[in-house]
Design a protein around this motif. Structure first.
Motif, PDB file in Angstrom:
ATOM      1  N   MET A   1       3.839   4.415  -9.642  1.00  0.00           N
ATOM      2  CA  MET A   1       3.730   3.596  -8.448  1.00  0.00           C
ATOM      3  C   MET A   1       2.849   4.316  -7.420  1.00  0.00           C
ATOM      4  SD  MET A   1       5.190   0.613  -7.875  1.00  0.00           S
ATOM      5  CE  MET A   1       6.732   0.527  -8.756  1.00  0.00           C
ATOM      6  N   LYS A   2       1.919   3.574  -6.834  1.00  0.00           N
ATOM      7  CA  LYS A   2       1.072   4.104  -5.763  1.00  0.00           C
ATOM      8  C   LYS A   2       1.384   3.339  -4.483  1.00  0.00           C
ATOM      9  CE  LYS A   2      -1.279   6.944  -8.342  1.00  0.00           C
ATOM     10  NZ  LYS A   2      -0.884   8.331  -8.322  1.00  0.00           N
ATOM     11  N   LYS A   3       1.382   4.068  -3.362  1.00  0.00           N
ATOM     12  CA  LYS A   3       1.628   3.446  -2.057  1.00  0.00           C
ATOM     13  C   LYS A   3       0.425   3.708  -1.156  1.00  0.00           C
ATOM     14  CE  LYS A   3       6.005   1.971  -1.440  1.00  0.00           C
ATOM     15  NZ  LYS A   3       7.040   2.221  -0.486  1.00  0.00           N
ATOM     16  N   LEU A   4      -0.046   2.636  -0.529  1.00  0.00           N
ATOM     17  CA  LEU A   4      -1.144   2.729   0.420  1.00  0.00           C
ATOM     18  C   LEU A   4      -0.651   2.219   1.770  1.00  0.00           C
ATOM     19  CD1 LEU A   4      -4.158   3.046   1.224  1.00  0.00           C
ATOM     20  CD2 LEU A   4      -4.491   0.687   0.405  1.00  0.00           C
ATOM     21  N   TYR A   5      -0.882   3.022   2.789  1.00  0.00           N
ATOM     22  CA  TYR A   5      -0.623   2.608   4.161  1.00  0.00           C
ATOM     23  C   TYR A   5      -1.984   2.383   4.794  1.00  0.00           C
ATOM     24  CZ  TYR A   5       4.163   3.839   3.308  1.00  0.00           C
ATOM     25  OH  TYR A   5       5.429   3.875   2.778  1.00  0.00           O
ATOM     26  N   LEU A   6      -2.338   1.116   4.924  1.00  0.00           N
ATOM     27  CA  LEU A   6      -3.613   0.722   5.504  1.00  0.00           C
ATOM     28  C   LEU A   6      -3.410   0.677   7.012  1.00  0.00           C
ATOM     29  CD1 LEU A   6      -6.178  -0.096   3.946  1.00  0.00           C
ATOM     30  CD2 LEU A   6      -5.476  -2.476   4.201  1.00  0.00           C
ATOM     31  N   ILE A   7      -4.112   1.537   7.749  1.00  0.00           N
ATOM     32  CA  ILE A   7      -3.869   1.704   9.187  1.00  0.00           C
ATOM     33  C   ILE A   7      -5.149   1.404   9.964  1.00  0.00           C
ATOM     34  CG2 ILE A   7      -3.186   3.319  10.996  1.00  0.00           C
ATOM     35  CD1 ILE A   7      -1.796   4.976   8.711  1.00  0.00           C
ATOM     36  N   ARG A   8      -5.069   0.429  10.839  1.00  0.00           N
ATOM     37  CA  ARG A   8      -6.223   0.161  11.709  1.00  0.00           C
ATOM     38  C   ARG A   8      -6.162   1.133  12.884  1.00  0.00           C
ATOM     39  NH1 ARG A   8      -7.862  -5.170  15.197  1.00  0.00           N
ATOM     40  NH2 ARG A   8      -9.817  -4.296  15.976  1.00  0.00           N
ATOM     41  N   HIS A   9      -7.320   1.643  13.288  1.00  0.00           N
ATOM     42  CA  HIS A   9      -7.350   2.582  14.424  1.00  0.00           C
ATOM     43  C   HIS A   9      -6.688   1.965  15.649  1.00  0.00           C
ATOM     44  CE1 HIS A   9     -10.374   0.352  16.689  1.00  0.00           C
ATOM     45  NE2 HIS A   9     -11.001   0.160  15.537  1.00  0.00           N
TER      46      HIS A   9
END
Length: 163
Positions: A1-9
């Motif tokens: 399992m891979k987790k990505l936290y996509l964070i906008r500035h």
């Protein structure tokens, strides 16, 4: 399992119109929201294996403020020029070439790139506001295998939900 936290500035300042877009700093709200969101991640027990960020000043500062809150060494943040004014393919390439030992990744970037990525991978059609975080789970073992077929939105957090 891979987790990505996509964070906008976080929210940036338009006060100094002589600055290039790349060099715009965070405004007062941005300087408050980034640590707040970082602390939220910390309280949830989320710690990244790696943080990758656009090198634009507002993204860099957001990444550093969040890193401090989650107890991640800001000197270990990787900056990728391709994440500034990124295409979807730039984001995908950044992720697919990560070392697979990194299971939890924070990626700090900009719109419209993040919106386009979320739309393609999650069919997510909401605007991603400043300092928002999309937690995405990929049902795969390798970053090379990420796709819209094995991705799932877990959470969508943003400062105005709390402040």
């Amino acid at each position: 399992m891979k987790k990505l936290y996509l964070i906008r500035h976080a929210k940036s300042s338009w006060k100094n119109l002589t600055l290039a877009d790349y060099d715009r700093p965070l405004n007062k709200r941005g300087k408050l929201n980034a640590p707040f969101m970082g602390n939220l991640l910390y309280q949830l027990g989320i710690k990244p294996d790696i943080i990758v960020s656009s090198p634009a000043y507002r993204a860099r500062k957001t990444a550093q403020l969040i890193a401090k809150e989650v107890r991640y060494n800001k000197k270990d943040i990787d900056y990728y020029e391709d994440l500034y004014e990124a295409s979807i393919n730039n984001i995908i390439d950044t992720l697919k070439y990560l070392d697979d030992k990194n299971s939890v990744v924070f990626l700090v970037g900009h719109n419209p790139s993040l919106n386009l990525f979320a739309e393609q991978f999650l069919d997510f059609d909401e605007n991603i506001p400043t300092c928002a975080i999309l937690e995405i789970e990929f049902n795969c073992q390798l970053w090379q295998e990420i796709s819209s077929y094995n991705s799932k939105l877990i959470t969508f957090e943003y400062p105005k939900k709390y402040l």
